[in-house]
Structure formats: structure tokens, C-alpha cells
Design a protein around this motif. Structure first.
Motif: not given
Length: 203
Positions: A183-187
Motif C-alpha cells: 500500500i505504501e508503494s501503491f500510494s
């Protein structure tokens, strides 16, 4: 609205840079919403290094900043949609400001759906989405700019709130082309898209 978008997602080549029509006034500059040459580049490199086109640099902010960043981005689109040239394409390979705005609205909705999948399922495979096919099928360039402005703003607020509720930024998700996200890299990958497109319509 998310359920409707999810129902329209299909397994097709991933082409990611990842409503009703209205009568067009006779004096409104417009370019037919014919398909452009698809952008098939893999933009995931923007997580690792700055974008030379729009200046985006993922190293300058944290994932928890994305919620506020997307609201700031959304606030910049209504003035774009008030422009006299909102339906005009500046070239044969470039969308009109209206098409870009409709795309950004749908990106907000799409990433909200993907974020929900990542929080609910274990390492989900995202449904694919062909952005260029959608732009033609949904006739982006004939949609009402005022409606797009309202829908984009609403979608941004919903997605921002969803990012604000994230408690585990390490949860994974993946695309069918093999790209893996947390979710961190996705955001961080996600927020480049609306920022880059705002740059596209500001030139």
C-alpha cells in the motif's frame, strides 16, 4: 459507484499512465474523441526516481502525505474544466483537458477499489483496466465538464479518506504484468498520475 467501476474492469493488457453525454455548444472547440496511440510505458520507475516531465519526486514525501496531496490536486481541476479549450486536443497524441480530467476521476475510483482489495484480501490481483479504450467507450470528450468536476472532487474525497484509514502500509497487491506493490508503494505510484496529468494540461 465503486461497484459499477469494478463491474466494468476486465482482464486485458494493462495500459495505465493504470456517464452521460451532453449536447455540445456549436461554438465550443472540440476534437473528436478518437483513440490515441496507447501509452504502454511501465511508469513504476517513478517510485524510485524523479519524473523529468512533471518534476514529481517520490523521495520528497511519505505515503501518509498522499491523502492531502490528492485533495490538493483535485482542487486544481475545476478551473481547468472551466477553460474555453476544455474539449480541444493540442495535438494528435494528446488528450483534451476534459479527457484528462475524466481519466483522473476514473483513476481515483479505480485506485479506491484497488486499495479496498489490498486491505480486504491477501495479495490480491488487480482487475486490469484499459484507459484508452475507456476514454473512447465512455466518450470522455462529450461529457459535461461541470459534472466531471463534481465527480472528480467526490472521488478524491472518498479516496483521501480511505488512505487516511490505512493502518498497515505493508499489505501487498499485484498487477497481472507481475508488478508487486505494498500500500505504501501503491500510494506513491498512484499520486504521480493525477500530478502528471495536471502538468499535462498546464503546458
Amino acid at each position: 459507484m465503486l461497484a459499477s467501476l469494478a463491474a466494468n474492469l476486465r482482464h486485458a493488457p494493462v495500459l495505465e499512465r493504470d456517464h452521460g453525454s451532453m449536447p455540445i455548444p456549436p461554438d465550443m472547440p472540440i476534437t473528436p474523441d478518437a483513440p490515441l496511440t496507447p501509452d504502454t510505458k511501465n511508469w513504476t520507475w517513478v517510485i524510485e526516481k524523479p519524473c523529468p516531465e512533471c518534476g514529481f519526486d517520490a523521495a520528497t514525501f511519505g505515503a501518509k502525505d498522499v491523502a492531502a496531496m490528492l485533495l490538493a490536486n483535485a482542487a486544481a481541476w475545476p478551473p481547468v474544466l472551466n477553460r474555453a479549450d476544455v474539449r480541444s486536443r493540442p495535438g494528435e497524441s494528446t488528450w483534451s483537458p476534459l479527457e484528462y480530467a475524466a481519466h483522473v476521476r476514473d483513476v481515483f475510483r479505480l485506485y479506491h477499489h484497488r486499495l479496498e482489495l489490498m486491505q480486504r484480501d491477501d495479495n490480491p490481483l488487480y482487475p486490469n483496466w484499459d484507459q484508452d479504450e475507456t476514454a473512447v467507450a465512455e466518450r470522455y470528450n462529450t461529457q459535461d465538464p461541470a459534472v466531471i468536476a463534481a465527480e472528480l472532487t467526490e472521488a478524491a474525497a472518498s479516496l483521501s479518506a480511505a488512505f487516511g484509514r490505512v493502518t498497515d502500509w505493508s499489505r501487498p497487491g499485484r498487477r497481472s504484468d507481475g508488478v508487486q506493490f505494498t500500500i505504501e508503494s501503491f500510494s506513491k505510484y498512484f499520486i504521480h498520475d493525477p500530478i502528471h496529468h495536471l502538468h499535462d494540461v498546464s503546458r
